[in-house]
Design a protein around this motif. Structure first.
Motif, PDB file in Angstrom:
ATOM      1  N   SER A   1     -21.313   3.433 -19.365  1.00 57.13           N
ATOM      2  CA  SER A   1     -22.487   4.081 -19.145  1.00 57.13           C
ATOM      3  C   SER A   1     -23.201   4.991 -20.444  1.00 57.13           C
ATOM      4  CB  SER A   1     -22.326   5.052 -17.945  1.00 57.13           C
ATOM      5  OG  SER A   1     -21.611   6.194 -18.092  1.00 57.13           O
ATOM      6  N   VAL A   2     -24.413   5.028 -20.063  1.00 59.93           N
ATOM      7  CA  VAL A   2     -25.142   5.608 -21.036  1.00 59.93           C
ATOM      8  C   VAL A   2     -25.261   7.044 -20.470  1.00 59.93           C
ATOM      9  CG1 VAL A   2     -27.349   5.859 -22.351  1.00 59.93           C
ATOM     10  CG2 VAL A   2     -26.394   3.654 -22.081  1.00 59.93           C
ATOM     11  N   ILE A   3     -25.267   8.327 -21.046  1.00 63.61           N
ATOM     12  CA  ILE A   3     -25.305   9.505 -20.676  1.00 63.61           C
ATOM     13  C   ILE A   3     -26.546  10.284 -21.286  1.00 63.61           C
ATOM     14  CG2 ILE A   3     -23.076   9.845 -20.185  1.00 63.61           C
ATOM     15  CD1 ILE A   3     -22.615  11.537 -22.524  1.00 63.61           C
ATOM     16  N   GLY A   4     -27.215   9.304 -22.147  1.00 60.23           N
ATOM     17  CA  GLY A   4     -28.398  10.396 -22.803  1.00 60.23           C
ATOM     18  C   GLY A   4     -28.557   9.479 -24.140  1.00 60.23           C
ATOM     19  N   GLU A   5     -29.837   9.662 -24.746  1.00 56.53           N
ATOM     20  CA  GLU A   5     -30.078   9.215 -26.197  1.00 56.53           C
ATOM     21  C   GLU A   5     -30.702  10.047 -26.969  1.00 56.53           C
ATOM     22  OE1 GLU A   5     -34.415   7.153 -25.326  1.00 56.53           O
ATOM     23  OE2 GLU A   5     -32.912   6.168 -24.546  1.00 56.53           O
ATOM     24  N   VAL A   6     -30.738   9.694 -28.222  1.00 55.50           N
ATOM     25  CA  VAL A   6     -31.344  10.354 -29.279  1.00 55.50           C
ATOM     26  C   VAL A   6     -32.034   9.281 -30.186  1.00 55.50           C
ATOM     27  CG1 VAL A   6     -30.762  11.880 -31.434  1.00 55.50           C
ATOM     28  CG2 VAL A   6     -29.439  11.997 -29.477  1.00 55.50           C
ATOM     29  N   ALA A   7     -33.338   9.759 -30.143  1.00 54.22           N
ATOM     30  CA  ALA A   7     -34.262   8.781 -31.049  1.00 54.22           C
ATOM     31  C   ALA A   7     -34.392   7.376 -30.783  1.00 54.22           C
ATOM     32  CB  ALA A   7     -34.043   8.925 -32.624  1.00 54.22           C
ATOM     33  N   GLY A   8     -34.046   7.275 -29.307  1.00 50.31           N
ATOM     34  CA  GLY A   8     -34.020   5.911 -28.822  1.00 50.31           C
ATOM     35  C   GLY A   8     -32.781   5.118 -28.717  1.00 50.31           C
ATOM     36  N   ILE A   9     -31.674   5.865 -29.570  1.00 47.85           N
ATOM     37  CA  ILE A   9     -30.338   5.354 -29.592  1.00 47.85           C
ATOM     38  C   ILE A   9     -29.431   5.840 -28.496  1.00 47.85           C
ATOM     39  CG2 ILE A   9     -28.566   4.843 -31.238  1.00 47.85           C
ATOM     40  CD1 ILE A   9     -30.158   5.626 -33.445  1.00 47.85           C
ATOM     41  N   PRO A  10     -28.837   5.151 -27.631  1.00 53.36           N
ATOM     42  CA  PRO A  10     -28.075   5.711 -26.592  1.00 53.36           C
ATOM     43  C   PRO A  10     -26.838   6.142 -26.900  1.00 53.36           C
ATOM     44  CG  PRO A  10     -27.984   2.983 -26.556  1.00 53.36           C
ATOM     45  CD  PRO A  10     -28.960   3.551 -27.811  1.00 53.36           C
ATOM     46  N   ILE A  11     -26.408   7.199 -26.054  1.00 54.39           N
ATOM     47  CA  ILE A  11     -25.066   7.768 -26.213  1.00 54.39           C
ATOM     48  C   ILE A  11     -24.315   7.463 -24.961  1.00 54.39           C
ATOM     49  CG2 ILE A  11     -23.912  10.073 -26.233  1.00 54.39           C
ATOM     50  CD1 ILE A  11     -26.556  11.166 -27.282  1.00 54.39           C
ATOM     51  N   LYS A  12     -23.235   6.795 -25.127  1.00 55.96           N
ATOM     52  CA  LYS A  12     -22.327   6.484 -24.178  1.00 55.96           C
ATOM     53  C   LYS A  12     -21.404   7.365 -23.797  1.00 55.96           C
ATOM     54  CE  LYS A  12     -22.987   1.692 -24.998  1.00 55.96           C
ATOM     55  NZ  LYS A  12     -22.152   0.298 -25.363  1.00 55.96           N
ATOM     56  N   ALA A  13     -21.031   7.417 -22.577  1.00 53.57           N
ATOM     57  CA  ALA A  13     -19.976   8.324 -21.940  1.00 53.57           C
ATOM     58  C   ALA A  13     -18.628   8.435 -22.795  1.00 53.57           C
ATOM     59  CB  ALA A  13     -19.708   8.166 -20.474  1.00 53.57           C
ATOM     60  N   ARG A  14     -18.258   7.070 -23.119  1.00 50.55           N
ATOM     61  CA  ARG A  14     -17.007   6.865 -23.947  1.00 50.55           C
ATOM     62  C   ARG A  14     -17.107   7.442 -25.386  1.00 50.55           C
ATOM     63  NH1 ARG A  14     -16.614   4.237 -27.884  1.00 50.55           N
ATOM     64  NH2 ARG A  14     -18.293   2.708 -27.430  1.00 50.55           N
ATOM     65  N   GLU A  15     -18.291   7.431 -25.864  1.00 45.82           N
ATOM     66  CA  GLU A  15     -18.574   7.908 -27.255  1.00 45.82           C
ATOM     67  C   GLU A  15     -18.524   9.347 -27.356  1.00 45.82           C
ATOM     68  OE1 GLU A  15     -22.253   7.457 -30.538  1.00 45.82           O
ATOM     69  OE2 GLU A  15     -22.543   6.858 -28.444  1.00 45.82           O
ATOM     70  N   TYR A  16     -19.008   9.992 -26.052  1.00 45.11           N
ATOM     71  CA  TYR A  16     -18.981  11.390 -26.101  1.00 45.11           C
ATOM     72  C   TYR A  16     -17.547  11.955 -25.956  1.00 45.11           C
ATOM     73  CZ  TYR A  16     -19.708  16.239 -24.290  1.00 45.11           C
ATOM     74  OH  TYR A  16     -19.594  17.361 -24.200  1.00 45.11           O
ATOM     75  N   GLN A  17     -16.812  11.272 -25.044  1.00 48.02           N
ATOM     76  CA  GLN A  17     -15.451  11.581 -24.519  1.00 48.02           C
ATOM     77  C   GLN A  17     -14.546  11.573 -25.746  1.00 48.02           C
ATOM     78  OE1 GLN A  17     -14.625  13.134 -21.779  1.00 48.02           O
ATOM     79  NE2 GLN A  17     -12.742  13.698 -22.943  1.00 48.02           N
ATOM     80  N   ASN A  18     -14.683  10.502 -26.805  1.00 47.99           N
ATOM     81  CA  ASN A  18     -14.023  10.462 -27.886  1.00 47.99           C
ATOM     82  C   ASN A  18     -14.196  11.586 -28.712  1.00 47.99           C
ATOM     83  OD1 ASN A  18     -12.903   8.085 -27.255  1.00 47.99           O
ATOM     84  ND2 ASN A  18     -14.180   6.820 -28.110  1.00 47.99           N
ATOM     85  N   VAL A  19     -15.569  11.927 -29.089  1.00 51.12           N
ATOM     86  CA  VAL A  19     -15.914  13.125 -30.050  1.00 51.12           C
ATOM     87  C   VAL A  19     -15.423  14.205 -29.391  1.00 51.12           C
ATOM     88  CG1 VAL A  19     -17.798  14.250 -31.182  1.00 51.12           C
ATOM     89  CG2 VAL A  19     -17.887  11.658 -31.018  1.00 51.12           C
TER      90      VAL A  19
END
Length: 184
Positions: free
Chosen positions: A42-60
């Motif tokens: 799931s997408v939790i936000g975006e920066v400059a039109g590029i999505p941030i996924k929940a998995r990506e956030y959780q990994n970092v």
């Protein structure tokens, strides 16, 4: 002395960052953990039109917790320590910077070739068996981590682009004063 334009840009950056933090906490909870495994894409936000996924956030987020815990004796961090060391803010900073670099690379038409992508993936040690790239191991590890090959290869491609951007920019002459202004 800041000009009016610089003040406006600073204002919009701060508002954008605060909005992103709020959206991130709405979807991930206070400690940054997604509510369920089903949210991994799931997408939790975006920066400059590029999505941030929940998995990506959780990994970092997990990487940052692990990094900080090394300085506290290797023990798991308490909520208070997580807040004290700014793990959530640091996580957002890392993701935002990465997405902005990807956006800049895309804007400057820095790209990765299929050959570069394949070479990069084949050199990753966790996909090797007996020092040789193992396709089955590659697919199994991605599957176990809830990643599709296209998602993973997209992330690796973005890393290659950012690295290429850095190499391109290092060859571009910039005055020390200008570099310092941009950095600040």
């Amino acid at each position: 002395m800041k000009t009016d334009t610089q003040k406006k840009i600073s204002y919009y950056l701060v508002v954008g960052l605060v909005s992103l933090i709020i959206v991130g906490f709405l979807f991930t909870g206070y400690d940054g953990a997604p509510g369920s495994a089903g949210q991994s894409s799931s997408v939790i936000g975006e920066v400059a039109g590029i999505p941030i996924k929940a998995r990506e956030y959780q990994n970092v987020y997990n990487q940052q917790k692990q990094f900080v815990s090394q300085f506290t004796g290797g023990k798991p961090l308490t909520r208070q320590q997580i807040e004290q060391f700014g793990v959530a803010k640091r996580t957002l900073d890392i993701i935002i910077n990465q997405k902005l670099l990807v956006k800049l690379a895309n804007d400057l038409d820095v790209h990765s070739s299929e050959k570069e992508l394949a070479k990069e993936i084949k050199e990753l040690p966790y996909f090797k068996t007996n020092d040789q790239f193992d396709v089955n191991r590659y697919k199994n590890i991605l599957r176990a981590n809830g990643l599709s090959t296209s998602e993973f290869e997209g992330e690796i491609s973005d890393n290659i682009k950012v690295r290429g951007l850095g190499q391109s920019l290092s060859n571009f002459p910039v005055s020390n004063i200008y570099a310092e202004e941009v950095f600040n």
